[in-house]
Scaffold this motif. Sequence first.
Motif, PDB file in Angstrom:
ATOM      1  N   LEU A   1      32.177  22.083 -31.136  1.00 61.73           N
ATOM      2  CA  LEU A   1      32.014  20.663 -30.821  1.00 61.73           C
ATOM      3  C   LEU A   1      32.130  20.412 -29.318  1.00 61.73           C
ATOM      4  CD1 LEU A   1      31.550  17.897 -32.068  1.00 61.73           C
ATOM      5  CD2 LEU A   1      34.017  17.682 -32.326  1.00 61.73           C
ATOM      6  N   ARG A   2      33.099  21.067 -28.671  1.00 60.43           N
ATOM      7  CA  ARG A   2      33.269  20.885 -27.227  1.00 60.43           C
ATOM      8  C   ARG A   2      32.079  21.440 -26.448  1.00 60.43           C
ATOM      9  NH1 ARG A   2      39.262  22.237 -25.212  1.00 60.43           N
ATOM     10  NH2 ARG A   2      38.387  21.352 -23.298  1.00 60.43           N
TER      11      ARG A   2
ATOM     12  N   SER B   1      38.139  14.127 -30.480  1.00 60.11           N
ATOM     13  CA  SER B   1      37.473  14.963 -31.487  1.00 60.11           C
ATOM     14  C   SER B   1      38.478  15.596 -32.428  1.00 60.11           C
ATOM     15  CB  SER B   1      36.647  16.056 -30.803  1.00 60.11           C
ATOM     16  OG  SER B   1      35.693  15.499 -29.946  1.00 60.11           O
TER      17      SER B   1
ATOM     18  N   LEU C   1      29.478  18.804 -26.780  1.00 60.32           N
ATOM     19  CA  LEU C   1      29.830  17.616 -25.995  1.00 60.32           C
ATOM     20  C   LEU C   1      29.655  17.855 -24.494  1.00 60.32           C
ATOM     21  CD1 LEU C   1      32.985  16.376 -27.927  1.00 60.32           C
ATOM     22  CD2 LEU C   1      30.786  15.188 -27.721  1.00 60.32           C
TER      23      LEU C   1
END
Length: 192
Positions: free
Chosen positions: A155-156, A177, A159
């Motif tokens: 996810l990071r 998150s 992002l």
Amino acid sequence: MMSRILTILISTILVNNYVFAQFLGICPFLGVSSKTETAVGMGVAVTFVVVIASAITWCLQTFILDKFGLGYLQTIVFILVIASLVQFVEMVIKKTSPSLYTAMGVYLPLITTNCVVLGVTVLNVQNGYNLIETVFSGFGASVGFALALVLISTLRERLALGNVPKALQGVPIALVSAGLMALAFSGFAGLV
């Protein structure tokens, strides 16, 4: 016996995930989760340490500390076992994958102070697990930790490529998150 082990695994991986439900291990969770490769490496290292530490500490607790009334030494003994295992893992990673060793940086020796590792070993004793249940609890907890690391790292990475407001870039959006992931993981509460 198999249903008990399956319950322990589902509980430690999803329902009572040490990162999302018990909020243990947040430092390496945020520190090593910026790249998926590093997160996977940390997850494997923690899995090895937790499973072996769980078995060794259970044996020490059962056959030495409880037998001789030395329960008050539990924390010290458990930390010494964990520190020894982390030193071993650090030497192996340094020899086999220098790039991973460099990428993990200070977080690799910090597995010694990772509260997930100590938390699992202490909770295994407190829950009254036998040796097999202890090993599976340690395995499930570390797989849950690794799952949390890999999920947040992917996810990071996404992002980092997205249009995130400047004030939220980096750790702030990682915390947001992580909070949303913890909320999502709370949906597993009815499984066990």
